[in-house]
Write a protein that holds these residues in place. Structure first.
Motif, mmCIF file in Angstrom:
data_model
loop_
_atom_site.group_PDB
_atom_site.id
_atom_site.type_symbol
_atom_site.label_atom_id
_atom_site.label_comp_id
_atom_site.label_asym_id
_atom_site.label_seq_id
_atom_site.Cartn_x
_atom_site.Cartn_y
_atom_site.Cartn_z
ATOM 1 N N PRO A 188 96.314 -14.377 -86.964
ATOM 2 C CA PRO A 188 97.601 -14.804 -86.492
ATOM 3 C C PRO A 188 98.439 -13.730 -86.257
ATOM 4 C CG PRO A 188 96.626 -16.528 -88.048
ATOM 5 C CD PRO A 188 95.682 -15.214 -88.078
ATOM 6 N N GLY A 189 98.511 -12.899 -87.555
ATOM 7 C CA GLY A 189 99.491 -11.724 -87.603
ATOM 8 C C GLY A 189 99.288 -10.696 -86.590
ATOM 9 N N TYR A 190 98.079 -10.402 -86.202
ATOM 10 C CA TYR A 190 97.816 -9.458 -85.319
ATOM 11 C C TYR A 190 98.216 -9.975 -83.928
ATOM 12 C CZ TYR A 190 94.908 -6.304 -82.283
ATOM 13 O OH TYR A 190 94.772 -5.514 -81.102
ATOM 14 N N ARG A 191 97.818 -11.271 -83.765
ATOM 15 C CA ARG A 191 98.144 -11.824 -82.334
ATOM 16 C C ARG A 191 99.766 -11.782 -82.296
ATOM 17 N NH1 ARG A 191 96.057 -15.265 -78.450
ATOM 18 N NH2 ARG A 191 94.235 -15.329 -79.679
ATOM 19 N N ALA A 192 100.458 -12.140 -83.219
ATOM 20 C CA ALA A 192 102.062 -12.225 -83.157
ATOM 21 C C ALA A 192 102.698 -10.885 -82.716
ATOM 22 C CB ALA A 192 102.555 -12.830 -84.165
ATOM 23 N N VAL A 193 101.945 -9.614 -83.281
ATOM 24 C CA VAL A 193 102.428 -8.165 -83.112
ATOM 25 C C VAL A 193 102.182 -7.980 -81.748
ATOM 26 C CG1 VAL A 193 101.869 -5.983 -83.961
ATOM 27 C CG2 VAL A 193 102.351 -7.612 -85.663
ATOM 28 N N VAL A 194 100.925 -8.231 -81.319
ATOM 29 C CA VAL A 194 100.354 -7.728 -79.776
ATOM 30 C C VAL A 194 101.145 -8.643 -78.917
ATOM 31 C CG1 VAL A 194 98.609 -8.126 -78.138
ATOM 32 C CG2 VAL A 194 98.170 -7.379 -80.413
ATOM 33 N N GLU A 195 101.519 -10.069 -79.340
ATOM 34 C CA GLU A 195 102.545 -10.607 -78.344
ATOM 35 C C GLU A 195 103.987 -10.140 -78.193
ATOM 36 O OE1 GLU A 195 101.935 -14.801 -79.534
ATOM 37 O OE2 GLU A 195 100.105 -15.023 -78.491
ATOM 38 N N GLY A 196 104.284 -9.727 -79.375
ATOM 39 C CA GLY A 196 105.896 -9.155 -79.232
ATOM 40 C C GLY A 196 105.769 -7.974 -78.652
ATOM 41 N N LEU A 197 104.785 -6.949 -78.595
ATOM 42 C CA LEU A 197 104.887 -5.707 -78.138
ATOM 43 C C LEU A 197 104.716 -5.835 -76.677
ATOM 44 C CD1 LEU A 197 102.842 -3.789 -80.950
ATOM 45 C CD2 LEU A 197 105.140 -3.466 -80.473
ATOM 46 N N ALA A 198 103.759 -6.688 -76.327
ATOM 47 C CA ALA A 198 103.475 -6.866 -74.836
ATOM 48 C C ALA A 198 104.834 -7.339 -74.092
ATOM 49 C CB ALA A 198 102.383 -7.916 -74.688
ATOM 50 N N GLY B 162 97.582 -0.747 -78.767
ATOM 51 C CA GLY B 162 97.510 -0.541 -77.359
ATOM 52 C C GLY B 162 96.477 -1.518 -76.358
ATOM 53 N N GLY B 163 95.183 -1.500 -76.943
ATOM 54 C CA GLY B 163 94.047 -2.194 -76.510
ATOM 55 C C GLY B 163 94.728 -3.529 -76.379
ATOM 56 N N GLY B 164 95.024 -4.136 -77.313
ATOM 57 C CA GLY B 164 95.592 -5.539 -77.339
ATOM 58 C C GLY B 164 96.807 -5.947 -76.359
ATOM 59 N N VAL B 165 97.461 -5.093 -76.600
ATOM 60 C CA VAL B 165 98.794 -5.125 -75.570
ATOM 61 C C VAL B 165 98.436 -5.168 -74.065
ATOM 62 C CG1 VAL B 165 100.887 -4.264 -74.849
ATOM 63 C CG2 VAL B 165 100.352 -4.565 -77.176
ATOM 64 N N ALA B 166 97.565 -3.976 -73.706
ATOM 65 C CA ALA B 166 97.273 -3.802 -72.392
ATOM 66 C C ALA B 166 96.127 -5.071 -71.818
ATOM 67 C CB ALA B 166 96.018 -2.460 -72.335
ATOM 68 N N MET B 167 95.428 -5.683 -72.642
ATOM 69 C CA MET B 167 94.862 -6.690 -72.443
ATOM 70 C C MET B 167 95.850 -8.150 -71.938
ATOM 71 S SD MET B 167 91.454 -6.761 -72.350
ATOM 72 C CE MET B 167 90.957 -8.348 -72.571
ATOM 73 N N GLN B 168 96.800 -8.166 -73.048
ATOM 74 C CA GLN B 168 97.838 -9.206 -72.697
ATOM 75 C C GLN B 168 98.676 -8.949 -71.422
ATOM 76 O OE1 GLN B 168 98.440 -11.485 -75.278
ATOM 77 N NE2 GLN B 168 100.010 -12.574 -74.704
ATOM 78 N N LEU B 169 98.952 -7.674 -71.050
ATOM 79 C CA LEU B 169 99.629 -7.171 -70.002
ATOM 80 C C LEU B 169 98.614 -7.176 -68.586
ATOM 81 C CD1 LEU B 169 102.144 -4.752 -71.256
ATOM 82 C CD2 LEU B 169 102.610 -6.815 -70.899
ATOM 83 N N GLY B 170 97.516 -6.929 -68.964
ATOM 84 C CA GLY B 170 96.725 -7.000 -67.709
ATOM 85 C C GLY B 170 96.538 -5.544 -67.031
ATOM 86 N N CYS B 171 96.815 -4.637 -67.804
ATOM 87 C CA CYS B 171 96.862 -3.316 -67.212
ATOM 88 C C CYS B 171 95.924 -2.472 -68.331
ATOM 89 C CB CYS B 171 98.049 -2.681 -67.445
ATOM 90 S SG CYS B 171 98.904 -2.429 -69.051
ATOM 91 N N GLY B 172 95.742 -1.229 -67.918
ATOM 92 C CA GLY B 172 94.868 -0.284 -68.612
ATOM 93 C C GLY B 172 95.271 0.191 -69.699
ATOM 94 N N VAL B 173 94.662 0.933 -70.397
ATOM 95 C CA VAL B 173 94.920 1.583 -71.833
ATOM 96 C C VAL B 173 94.758 2.961 -71.793
ATOM 97 C CG1 VAL B 173 93.164 0.689 -73.078
ATOM 98 C CG2 VAL B 173 95.027 1.334 -74.450
ATOM 99 N N LEU B 174 95.423 3.869 -72.210
ATOM 100 C CA LEU B 174 95.184 5.307 -72.485
ATOM 101 C C LEU B 174 95.216 5.788 -73.889
ATOM 102 C CD1 LEU B 174 94.746 8.295 -71.358
ATOM 103 C CD2 LEU B 174 97.256 8.477 -71.253
ATOM 104 N N ALA B 175 94.343 6.421 -74.664
ATOM 105 C CA ALA B 175 94.424 6.945 -75.769
ATOM 106 C C ALA B 175 95.056 8.181 -75.817
ATOM 107 C CB ALA B 175 92.924 6.831 -76.343
ATOM 108 N N VAL B 176 96.155 8.438 -76.699
ATOM 109 C CA VAL B 176 97.017 9.757 -77.080
ATOM 110 C C VAL B 176 96.077 10.242 -78.311
ATOM 111 C CG1 VAL B 176 98.870 10.961 -77.253
ATOM 112 C CG2 VAL B 176 98.975 8.611 -75.739
ATOM 113 N N ARG B 177 95.388 11.168 -78.078
ATOM 114 C CA ARG B 177 94.592 11.780 -79.133
ATOM 115 C C ARG B 177 95.301 12.901 -79.934
ATOM 116 N NH1 ARG B 177 89.090 10.354 -78.742
ATOM 117 N NH2 ARG B 177 89.307 10.563 -81.020
ATOM 118 N N LYS B 178 94.669 13.016 -81.323
ATOM 119 C CA LYS B 178 94.930 14.169 -82.225
ATOM 120 C C LYS B 178 94.160 15.226 -81.632
ATOM 121 C CE LYS B 178 95.771 11.347 -86.038
ATOM 122 N NZ LYS B 178 95.386 10.981 -87.445
ATOM 123 N N ALA B 179 94.798 16.304 -81.581
ATOM 124 C CA ALA B 179 93.954 17.706 -81.383
ATOM 125 C C ALA B 179 92.487 17.815 -81.762
ATOM 126 C CB ALA B 179 94.997 18.898 -81.767
#
Length: 188
Positions: A50-60, A80-97
């Protein structure tokens, strides 16, 4: 901007649930990863359904209208993956060097306990004119999140906002975000 517009139906309740989960479940670790640093570990928040869901919903809600969500290495990937799913869009990983094959766009920056570099691929996906919403877990001094937003902008993206779950207000990171709208679900 501290949080998204709470007039959106159900958003106020999601933000309240997110704040409760973050406040109750965050694990605080003093002197980690170096003396004088107080680390906010959100792992217990993300492990609570429930905590993760609430965070994802708030960010979305804060990222509505984005074409792609960019999650910053590594906890930003989980969000990012959870928010992208909620928004119906893609996700991009910004990686460490060093985690992506060349060619890459890179952005180096300072943080409260050292220096680092973030990278994204140069050739895929094409970010030119794409509305990108950038997510990370914690805003401290702002170096990581600002570097990610600047990197994406340099790659041609239109960064429509940046967001974090938890903002450590006393470290002043918010002051660095005059070019990008900033949302934090919880400020301490």
């Amino acid at each position: 901007m501290d949080a998204p517009d709470t007039a959106t139906p159900g958003l106020a309740a999601a933000l309240e649930r997110a704040e409760t989960a973050v406040t109750q479940l965050t694990r605080w670790c003093d002197d980690f990863p170096s003396p004088g640093v107080r680390f906010a570990d959100l792992t217990p928040v993300f492990a609570d359904g429930p905590g993760y869901r609430a965070v994802v919903e708030g960010l979305a809600a804060a990222g509505a209208g984005a074409d792609i969500v960019a999650g910053v290495d590594a906890r930003g990937f989980l969000l990012g993956g959870g928010v992208a799913m909620q928004l119906g869009c893609g996700v991009l990983a910004v990686r460490k060097a060093g985690k992506l094959p060349p060619p890459v766009y890179a952005e180096s920056y300072s943080l409260e306990y050292g220096a680092a570099t973030l990278e994204i691929p140069c050739d895929a996906p094409d970010l030119t004119g794409r509305r990108v919403f950038v997510i990370d877990d914690v805003l401290a001094t702002g170096g990581t999140l600002l570097a990610a937003a600047d990197l994406l902008t340099r790659a041609g993206a239109d960064v429509v906002g940046v967001a974090v779950v938890l903002e450590l207000a006393e470290l002043g990171g918010r002051a660095r975000f005059d070019r990008y709208p900033l949302t934090s679900l919880v400020r301490v």
